[in-house]
Design a protein around this motif. Structure first.
Motif, PDB file in Angstrom:
ATOM      1  N   PHE A  32     -13.899  -3.219   9.297  1.00  0.00           N
ATOM      2  CA  PHE A  32     -12.698  -2.686   9.646  1.00  0.00           C
ATOM      3  C   PHE A  32     -11.793  -3.797  10.143  1.00  0.00           C
ATOM      4  O   PHE A  32     -10.737  -3.905   9.695  1.00  0.00           O
ATOM      5  CB  PHE A  32     -12.801  -1.344  10.604  1.00  0.00           C
ATOM      6  N   ILE A  33     -12.121  -4.494  11.222  1.00  0.00           N
ATOM      7  CA  ILE A  33     -11.280  -5.377  11.898  1.00  0.00           C
ATOM      8  C   ILE A  33     -10.930  -6.617  11.059  1.00  0.00           C
ATOM      9  O   ILE A  33      -9.969  -7.234  10.894  1.00  0.00           O
ATOM     10  CB  ILE A  33     -11.773  -5.863  13.185  1.00  0.00           C
ATOM     11  N   LEU A  38      -7.378  -9.527   7.367  1.00  0.00           N
ATOM     12  CA  LEU A  38      -6.976 -10.349   6.121  1.00  0.00           C
ATOM     13  C   LEU A  38      -5.949  -9.657   5.691  1.00  0.00           C
ATOM     14  O   LEU A  38      -5.078 -10.335   4.905  1.00  0.00           O
ATOM     15  CB  LEU A  38      -8.270 -10.075   5.392  1.00  0.00           C
ATOM     16  N   SER A  39      -5.668  -8.217   5.592  1.00  0.00           N
ATOM     17  CA  SER A  39      -4.592  -7.780   5.023  1.00  0.00           C
ATOM     18  C   SER A  39      -3.316  -7.974   5.468  1.00  0.00           C
ATOM     19  O   SER A  39      -2.216  -8.425   4.933  1.00  0.00           O
ATOM     20  CB  SER A  39      -4.794  -5.886   5.001  1.00  0.00           C
ATOM     21  N   ALA A  40      -3.359  -8.186   6.986  1.00  0.00           N
ATOM     22  CA  ALA A  40      -1.896  -8.456   7.650  1.00  0.00           C
ATOM     23  C   ALA A  40      -1.570  -9.913   7.392  1.00  0.00           C
ATOM     24  O   ALA A  40      -0.508 -10.274   7.093  1.00  0.00           O
ATOM     25  CB  ALA A  40      -2.049  -8.298   9.183  1.00  0.00           C
ATOM     26  N   ALA A  41      -2.708 -10.976   7.297  1.00  0.00           N
ATOM     27  CA  ALA A  41      -2.490 -12.325   7.047  1.00  0.00           C
ATOM     28  C   ALA A  41      -1.794 -12.533   5.491  1.00  0.00           C
ATOM     29  O   ALA A  41      -0.938 -13.321   5.516  1.00  0.00           O
ATOM     30  CB  ALA A  41      -3.686 -13.118   7.267  1.00  0.00           C
ATOM     31  N   GLY A  42      -2.515 -11.867   4.644  1.00  0.00           N
ATOM     32  CA  GLY A  42      -2.101 -11.926   3.368  1.00  0.00           C
ATOM     33  C   GLY A  42      -0.688 -11.332   3.342  1.00  0.00           C
ATOM     34  O   GLY A  42      -0.051 -11.996   2.400  1.00  0.00           O
ATOM     35  N   ASN A  43      -0.437 -10.421   3.762  1.00  0.00           N
ATOM     36  CA  ASN A  43       1.066  -9.906   3.893  1.00  0.00           C
ATOM     37  C   ASN A  43       2.038 -10.657   4.364  1.00  0.00           C
ATOM     38  O   ASN A  43       3.104 -11.056   3.523  1.00  0.00           O
ATOM     39  CB  ASN A  43       1.230  -8.737   4.606  1.00  0.00           C
ATOM     40  N   SER A  52       9.072 -10.663  -2.307  1.00  0.00           N
ATOM     41  CA  SER A  52       9.605  -9.320  -1.465  1.00  0.00           C
ATOM     42  C   SER A  52       8.732  -8.860  -0.633  1.00  0.00           C
ATOM     43  O   SER A  52       7.151  -8.834  -0.774  1.00  0.00           O
ATOM     44  CB  SER A  52       9.910  -8.476  -2.782  1.00  0.00           C
ATOM     45  N   ARG A  53       9.194  -7.884   0.058  1.00  0.00           N
ATOM     46  CA  ARG A  53       8.288  -7.085   1.180  1.00  0.00           C
ATOM     47  C   ARG A  53       7.587  -6.221   0.625  1.00  0.00           C
ATOM     48  O   ARG A  53       6.141  -6.137   0.912  1.00  0.00           O
ATOM     49  CB  ARG A  53       9.369  -6.140   2.116  1.00  0.00           C
ATOM     50  N   ASP A  54       7.951  -5.485  -0.473  1.00  0.00           N
ATOM     51  CA  ASP A  54       6.799  -4.588  -1.210  1.00  0.00           C
ATOM     52  C   ASP A  54       5.718  -5.271  -1.728  1.00  0.00           C
ATOM     53  O   ASP A  54       4.683  -5.063  -1.924  1.00  0.00           O
ATOM     54  CB  ASP A  54       7.363  -3.665  -2.335  1.00  0.00           C
ATOM     55  N   ARG A  55       5.987  -6.288  -2.757  1.00  0.00           N
ATOM     56  CA  ARG A  55       4.879  -7.223  -3.115  1.00  0.00           C
ATOM     57  C   ARG A  55       4.271  -7.941  -2.250  1.00  0.00           C
ATOM     58  O   ARG A  55       2.938  -8.124  -2.447  1.00  0.00           O
ATOM     59  CB  ARG A  55       5.704  -8.151  -4.288  1.00  0.00           C
ATOM     60  N   SER A  56       4.759  -8.451  -1.095  1.00  0.00           N
ATOM     61  CA  SER A  56       3.840  -9.088  -0.228  1.00  0.00           C
ATOM     62  C   SER A  56       2.825  -7.793   0.244  1.00  0.00           C
ATOM     63  O   SER A  56       1.673  -8.077   0.666  1.00  0.00           O
ATOM     64  CB  SER A  56       4.795  -9.421   1.112  1.00  0.00           C
ATOM     65  N   ALA A  57       3.083  -6.767   0.501  1.00  0.00           N
ATOM     66  CA  ALA A  57       2.305  -5.784   0.939  1.00  0.00           C
ATOM     67  C   ALA A  57       1.250  -5.697  -0.255  1.00  0.00           C
ATOM     68  O   ALA A  57      -0.206  -5.527   0.385  1.00  0.00           O
ATOM     69  CB  ALA A  57       2.960  -4.370   1.074  1.00  0.00           C
ATOM     70  N   THR A  58       1.433  -5.280  -1.046  1.00  0.00           N
ATOM     71  CA  THR A  58       0.507  -5.037  -2.314  1.00  0.00           C
ATOM     72  C   THR A  58      -0.663  -6.364  -2.278  1.00  0.00           C
ATOM     73  O   THR A  58      -1.660  -6.302  -2.192  1.00  0.00           O
ATOM     74  CB  THR A  58       1.151  -5.003  -3.714  1.00  0.00           C
ATOM     75  N   ILE A  59      -0.101  -7.653  -2.084  1.00  0.00           N
ATOM     76  CA  ILE A  59      -0.894  -8.681  -2.307  1.00  0.00           C
ATOM     77  C   ILE A  59      -1.908  -8.745  -0.882  1.00  0.00           C
ATOM     78  O   ILE A  59      -2.883  -8.933  -1.242  1.00  0.00           O
ATOM     79  CB  ILE A  59       0.138 -10.150  -2.233  1.00  0.00           C
ATOM     80  N   GLY A  60      -1.296  -8.567   0.340  1.00  0.00           N
ATOM     81  CA  GLY A  60      -2.071  -8.491   1.443  1.00  0.00           C
ATOM     82  C   GLY A  60      -2.956  -7.610   1.283  1.00  0.00           C
ATOM     83  O   GLY A  60      -4.470  -7.770   1.385  1.00  0.00           O
ATOM     84  N   ALA A  95      -7.915  -2.346   5.675  1.00  0.00           N
ATOM     85  CA  ALA A  95      -6.971  -3.004   4.855  1.00  0.00           C
ATOM     86  C   ALA A  95      -5.621  -2.187   5.189  1.00  0.00           C
ATOM     87  O   ALA A  95      -4.607  -2.722   5.056  1.00  0.00           O
ATOM     88  CB  ALA A  95      -7.223  -3.254   3.530  1.00  0.00           C
ATOM     89  N   THR A  96      -5.726  -1.098   4.978  1.00  0.00           N
ATOM     90  CA  THR A  96      -4.607  -0.055   5.158  1.00  0.00           C
ATOM     91  C   THR A  96      -3.931   0.000   6.604  1.00  0.00           C
ATOM     92  O   THR A  96      -2.842  -0.205   6.699  1.00  0.00           O
ATOM     93  CB  THR A  96      -4.922   1.354   4.613  1.00  0.00           C
ATOM     94  N   THR A  97      -5.008  -0.145   7.452  1.00  0.00           N
ATOM     95  CA  THR A  97      -4.496  -0.253   8.882  1.00  0.00           C
ATOM     96  C   THR A  97      -3.879  -1.510   9.291  1.00  0.00           C
ATOM     97  O   THR A  97      -2.809  -1.765   9.739  1.00  0.00           O
ATOM     98  CB  THR A  97      -5.702  -0.071   9.878  1.00  0.00           C
ATOM     99  N   GLY A  98      -4.381  -2.578   8.832  1.00  0.00           N
ATOM    100  CA  GLY A  98      -3.743  -4.081   8.817  1.00  0.00           C
ATOM    101  C   GLY A  98      -2.290  -4.013   8.006  1.00  0.00           C
ATOM    102  O   GLY A  98      -1.502  -4.765   8.727  1.00  0.00           O
ATOM    103  N   TYR A  99      -2.126  -3.402   7.062  1.00  0.00           N
ATOM    104  CA  TYR A  99      -0.900  -3.221   6.284  1.00  0.00           C
ATOM    105  C   TYR A  99       0.067  -2.390   7.302  1.00  0.00           C
ATOM    106  O   TYR A  99       1.244  -2.901   7.400  1.00  0.00           O
ATOM    107  CB  TYR A  99      -1.018  -2.421   4.969  1.00  0.00           C
TER     108      TYR A  99
END
Length: 107
Positions: A32-33, A38-43, A52-60, A95-99
Motif C-alpha cells: 500500500f505505502i 510511486l503513484s504520487a512520485a510518477g504524477n 497535463s495534470r490529467d495525463r500526469s495522473a494517468t501516468i503516475g 496507487a489510488t490513495t497516492g493519486y
C-alpha cells in the motif's frame, strides 16, 4: 489500449503459482505505502515534464500499478512466493490513495 488490457488479463490469469496469504500483514502495508509513493512520485515527475495534470495522473497511477503487477509476476515464478491478488489489491488501493493525496496537495 484495449488490446493491452486484454493481453494483461490473459497473462495474469495464467499464473500457475498462487500465494496462500492473508489480507492483512506487514507486506500488505508495504504494498500500500510503496504503491502510494510511486503513484504520487510518477504524477509529480510527469507534471514537471510539462505533461497535463490529467495525463500526469494517468501516468503516475499506471507507473505504480505496472510495477506492482511486475512484482507479482516475478513472485509467480516456481521459486517465488506466488502471485497474490491480495497484494495486487493493496497495490491498487495504494496507487489510488497516492493519486488522491497528490491531487489534494496540488490545490
Amino acid at each position: 489500449m484495449k488490446y493491452l488490457w486484454l493481453a494483461s488479463a490473459l497473462l495474469l490469469t495464467g499464473c500457475s503459482h498462487m500465494a496462500n496469504d492473508n489480507w492483512s500483514g506487514q507486506d500488505k502495508a508495504q504494498h500500500f505505502i510503496g504503491s502510494a509513493m510511486l503513484s504520487a512520485a510518477g504524477n509529480e515527475y510527469a507534471q514537471h515534464q510539462g505533461i497535463s495534470r490529467d495525463r500526469s495522473a494517468t501516468i503516475g497511477v499506471m507507473f505504480s500499478l505496472s510495477l506492482g503487477a511486475s512484482k507479482e509476476l516475478w513472485d509467480s515464478r516456481p521459486t517465488g512466493s506466488g502471485w497474490s491478488w491480495k497484494d495486487f489489491v493493496w497495490d491498487v488501493a495504494g496507487a489510488t490513495t497516492g493519486y488522491t493525496v497528490w491531487q489534494l496537495a496540488r490545490h
